[in-house]
Scaffold this motif. Structure first.
Motif, PDB file in Angstrom:
ATOM      1  N   ASP A 120     -11.492 -22.062 -17.763  1.00 23.32           N
ATOM      2  CA  ASP A 120     -10.916 -22.275 -19.095  1.00 23.32           C
ATOM      3  C   ASP A 120     -10.014 -21.110 -19.502  1.00 23.32           C
ATOM      4  O   ASP A 120      -8.977 -21.313 -20.147  1.00 23.32           O
ATOM      5  N   ARG A 121     -10.405 -19.894 -19.137  1.00 23.66           N
ATOM      6  CA  ARG A 121      -9.563 -18.734 -19.451  1.00 23.66           C
ATOM      7  C   ARG A 121      -8.262 -18.793 -18.662  1.00 23.66           C
ATOM      8  O   ARG A 121      -7.194 -18.441 -19.180  1.00 23.66           O
ATOM      9  N   TYR A 122      -8.329 -19.232 -17.423  1.00 25.18           N
ATOM     10  CA  TYR A 122      -7.118 -19.403 -16.622  1.00 25.18           C
ATOM     11  C   TYR A 122      -6.147 -20.343 -17.337  1.00 25.18           C
ATOM     12  O   TYR A 122      -4.962 -20.031 -17.498  1.00 25.18           O
ATOM     13  N   VAL A 123      -6.650 -21.490 -17.762  1.00 20.29           N
ATOM     14  CA  VAL A 123      -5.791 -22.476 -18.432  1.00 20.29           C
ATOM     15  C   VAL A 123      -5.212 -21.894 -19.715  1.00 20.29           C
ATOM     16  O   VAL A 123      -4.035 -22.102 -20.035  1.00 20.29           O
ATOM     17  N   GLN A 124      -6.026 -21.155 -20.446  1.00 20.00           N
ATOM     18  CA  GLN A 124      -5.565 -20.526 -21.681  1.00 20.00           C
ATOM     19  C   GLN A 124      -4.440 -19.527 -21.400  1.00 20.00           C
ATOM     20  O   GLN A 124      -3.439 -19.476 -22.132  1.00 20.00           O
ATOM     21  N   LEU A 125      -4.579 -18.734 -20.343  1.00 19.59           N
ATOM     22  CA  LEU A 125      -3.600 -17.696 -20.027  1.00 19.59           C
ATOM     23  C   LEU A 125      -2.322 -18.254 -19.415  1.00 19.59           C
ATOM     24  O   LEU A 125      -1.210 -17.834 -19.770  1.00 19.59           O
ATOM     25  N   VAL A 126      -2.474 -19.190 -18.501  1.00 21.82           N
ATOM     26  CA  VAL A 126      -1.341 -19.670 -17.715  1.00 21.82           C
ATOM     27  C   VAL A 126      -0.651 -20.868 -18.357  1.00 21.82           C
ATOM     28  O   VAL A 126       0.542 -21.089 -18.178  1.00 21.82           O
ATOM     29  N   GLY A 127      -1.415 -21.647 -19.115  1.00 20.19           N
ATOM     30  CA  GLY A 127      -0.833 -22.817 -19.765  1.00 20.19           C
ATOM     31  C   GLY A 127      -0.939 -24.084 -18.964  1.00 20.19           C
ATOM     32  O   GLY A 127      -0.446 -25.133 -19.385  1.00 20.19           O
ATOM     33  N   LYS A 128      -1.586 -24.019 -17.816  1.00 17.83           N
ATOM     34  CA  LYS A 128      -1.822 -25.215 -17.005  1.00 17.83           C
ATOM     35  C   LYS A 128      -2.970 -24.930 -16.049  1.00 17.83           C
ATOM     36  O   LYS A 128      -3.403 -23.788 -15.892  1.00 17.83           O
ATOM     37  N   LYS A 129      -3.450 -25.986 -15.396  1.00 16.37           N
ATOM     38  CA  LYS A 129      -4.572 -25.839 -14.479  1.00 16.37           C
ATOM     39  C   LYS A 129      -4.126 -25.185 -13.168  1.00 16.37           C
ATOM     40  O   LYS A 129      -2.962 -25.291 -12.766  1.00 16.37           O
ATOM     41  N   PRO A 130      -5.057 -24.517 -12.481  1.00 21.02           N
ATOM     42  CA  PRO A 130      -4.725 -23.952 -11.169  1.00 21.02           C
ATOM     43  C   PRO A 130      -4.509 -25.039 -10.133  1.00 21.02           C
ATOM     44  O   PRO A 130      -4.993 -26.163 -10.271  1.00 21.02           O
ATOM     45  N   GLY A 131      -3.786 -24.677  -9.073  1.00 24.57           N
ATOM     46  CA  GLY A 131      -3.519 -25.638  -8.013  1.00 24.57           C
ATOM     47  C   GLY A 131      -4.664 -25.789  -7.034  1.00 24.57           C
ATOM     48  O   GLY A 131      -4.739 -26.777  -6.306  1.00 24.57           O
TER      49      GLY A 131
END
Length: 271
Positions: A120-131
Motif C-alpha cells: 500500500d505504501r508503494y502505491v501511495q508513493l509511486v501512484g500505481k501498482k508494482p509490476g
C-alpha cells in the motif's frame, strides 16, 4: 536467448538508489524492486515516476529499517523502536533451522500484514501498482505464502513463481558468498567477488537456454549501508557488471534479447 537482469533493493540507501539508476539509464538492468519501507523511499519513488516505461517492482523487506505496519501488530520480528530485527541476528536463532521454528518467528498473519502495508505504501508513493512482487534477503515459508496471497489478490506475479514457470536458468554465483547465505560481513570476499567474470565464463552455456536470469544488488557503496546490511561492498561489483561494455558487446553480438517481467506477463496473457 532471453535475458532478464534484475537489480534488488532499490532505494535502500541513496548510494544504492543512484547506482541502480545508473544501471537502468546506462546499463542492461531490465527490472528493479523498491524498498517501500525505508526513509529514502519517497526520493526513490520520485525517480521512478521519471522512468514510467521501466519495469518497477517491490522488494518486500522484513529485515532492515522501519516497518510499515503498526509495530504492535507485528511483534515477532520488530524491536521496541519498530525496526526490523536484522537477518544476521535472525539466522543465528536456533529456531531458524526448522520450518516450525521459522513459522514461529514469522507468523503468517504478521507477515501478510507487513507485506500488505508495504504494498500500500508503494502505491501511495509511486501512484500505481508494482509490476512484480519479490522477497528480500531471507525468504521463509510464511513470507512466501503471504506474498503469494497478495499476488493472487492483486493479480501481480511473484518472481519465484514466474521464473519457475518459464524454466529460467540462473546466472548467479553465490558460492562462498556469506553476505548472502550466512549474513557474515567479509570485506575481502566482497571485494574479490566478480559477477562479470562469472557470467562471461559461462556465457556460451547460457546461449543454449531460452530464458536466463541474472540478478544482483547494483549500487554505489555509502556509509549508510554498513549500518544496515552485511551485503555492502560487493554492490559496486554488481553495478560494474550491468554497466560493462564487455557484457553489452556480448549481448549485441549474440542472439540475446533483454526482457523484463512485463514481457513475461504479456507472453503469459497470449496463452
Amino acid at each position: 536467448m532471453k535475458l532478464l537482469v534484475q537489480g534488488d533493493d532499490y532505494g535502500f540507501t541513496k548510494g544504492v538508489m543512484w547506482g541502480m539508476l545508473e544501471g537502468i539509464d546506462h546499463g542492461v538492468l531490465t527490472c528493479s524492486g523498491l524498498f517501500a519501507n525505508v526513509p529514502n523511499a519517497e526520493l526513490a519513488a520520485a525517480q521512478m515516476r521519471l522512468r514510467p516505461d521501466f519495469c518497477w517492482g517491490i522488494d518486500f523487506n522484513l529485515v532492515a529499517g522501519p516497518c510499515c505496519a503498526d509495530p504492535k501488530k507485528i511483534p515477532h520480528f520488530v524491536d521496541a523502536s519498530g525496526n526490523f530485527i536484522r537477518s544476521n541476528i535472525t539466522v543465528k536463532d536456533p529456531r531458524w533451522q526448522s520450518e516450525a521454528g521459522r513459522r514461529e518467528m514469522f507468523p503468517y498473519e504478521e507477515c501478510y500484514l507487513e507485506v500488505r502495508s508495504q504494498f500500500d505504501r508503494y502505491v501511495q508513493l509511486v501512484g500505481k501498482k508494482p509490476g512484480y512482487l519479490n522477497g528480500h534477503s531471507i525468504n521463509h515459508e510464511n513470507l512466501t505464502e503471504a506474498i503469494r496471497q497478495l499476488s493472487k489478490e492483486e493479480k501481480i506475479p511473484y518472481t519465484n513463481d514466474i521464473l519457475q514457470e518459464f524454466n529460467f536458468v540462473w546466472a548467479v554465483d553465490i558460492s562462498g558468498n556469506e553476505a548472502t547465505t550466512a549474513k557474515v560481513f567479509d570485506p575481502m570476499n566482497q571485494v574479490k567477488r566478480n559477477p562479470l567474470k562469472f557470467f562471461m565464463e559461462h556465457a556460451e552455456e547460457y546461449l543454449q537456454h531460452e530464458y536466463v536470469f541474472a540478478a544482483g544488488h547494483p549500487g554505489y557503496v555509502d556509509a549508510e549501508l554498513f549500518a544496515q546490511t552485511s551485503l555492502s561492498i560487493e554492490r559496486c561489483r554488481d553495478l560494474e557488471m550491468v554497466l560493462s561494455p564487455v557484457l553489452k558487446k556480448w549481448i549485441d553480438e549474440n542472439p540475446v534479447e533483454l526482457i523484463s517481467y512485463r514481457d513475461l506477463i504479456e507472453k503469459e496473457g497470449e496463452k
